[in-house]
Design a protein around this motif. Sequence first.
Motif, PDB file in Angstrom:
ATOM      1  N   ALA A  89       0.849  -1.189   0.000  1.00 28.32           N
ATOM      2  CA  ALA A  89       0.000   0.000   0.000  1.00 28.32           C
ATOM      3  C   ALA A  89       0.886   1.240   0.000  1.00 28.32           C
ATOM      4  N   GLU A 145      -4.166   7.806   5.692  1.00 26.50           N
ATOM      5  CA  GLU A 145      -5.348   7.031   5.328  1.00 26.50           C
ATOM      6  C   GLU A 145      -4.980   5.596   4.987  1.00 26.50           C
ATOM      7  N   SER A 146      -3.892   5.431   4.282  1.00 23.49           N
ATOM      8  CA  SER A 146      -3.426   4.093   3.928  1.00 23.49           C
ATOM      9  C   SER A 146      -3.033   3.305   5.178  1.00 23.49           C
ATOM     10  N   THR A 170      -4.814  -0.126   6.439  1.00 27.72           N
ATOM     11  CA  THR A 170      -4.002  -1.321   6.675  1.00 27.72           C
ATOM     12  C   THR A 170      -4.197  -1.818   8.097  1.00 27.72           C
ATOM     13  N   PRO A 196       2.848   5.492   8.980  1.00 24.58           N
ATOM     14  CA  PRO A 196       2.451   6.127   7.718  1.00 24.58           C
ATOM     15  C   PRO A 196       3.600   6.841   7.020  1.00 24.58           C
ATOM     16  N   LEU A 211       5.195   2.521   3.887  1.00 27.87           N
ATOM     17  CA  LEU A 211       4.352   1.981   4.948  1.00 27.87           C
ATOM     18  C   LEU A 211       5.037   0.767   5.585  1.00 27.87           C
TER      19      LEU A 211
END
Length: 200
Positions: A8, A13-14, A18, A115, A120
């Motif tokens: 990702a 947000e990611s 996750t 993040p 990531l």
Amino acid sequence: MWDLEEFAPPGLESALATAARMVEVLRGQELLEPGSLKWSWFVFGVGGIGVNTELSLLGRALDDEDLSGHILRCRPEGFPDAEVGDIFVSGTGVWLDARGQRHKEHGLVELSVSPDAIGLSAEVAVYHDIWGDFDFSGRPHPEVKERNAPRLAAALQALDSMLAVPAEPGEQTYFGRAEGHGLQVPDVIDGLGPDLTDLM
């Protein structure tokens, strides 16, 4: 630990998406029922600013659309350029004693997701003796390990599969070292493991 650059993109947000997916795997083994998020703030080129924030998840899910916005609205007023550091998912899990009785424990398993703009990453950490061959006093407890370690191993294997990358063991600590999807067996003397209670 998982390096998730291929899984990702970086960003808040990611990281939350996750974390939500990873929590579902851990929840499936009753290892983590999230209760709050904790994170520190930092400024690029400066580093940490010494401010930590905790947000209750009561009535809120990790995959709520507005969660990232809510987190950013917690930014310290005196540091408008502050960014979110590693996000720790804290909560309760269930462990089983030698008789199979269930016990809820805060912090049984801790999940953190970074993040960071460079990529990531995620980490699952444990701090209890129920996963290994011996308790922290060095006494063998095979029934406790048998009831708990396979659940952790199953969750870690499922995370490897979901994230499409094998976990890397973290740094060895005084209390043990990860090996595969479990803990490395310590040195055994006269049927006993090391007594680690001097640091507890």
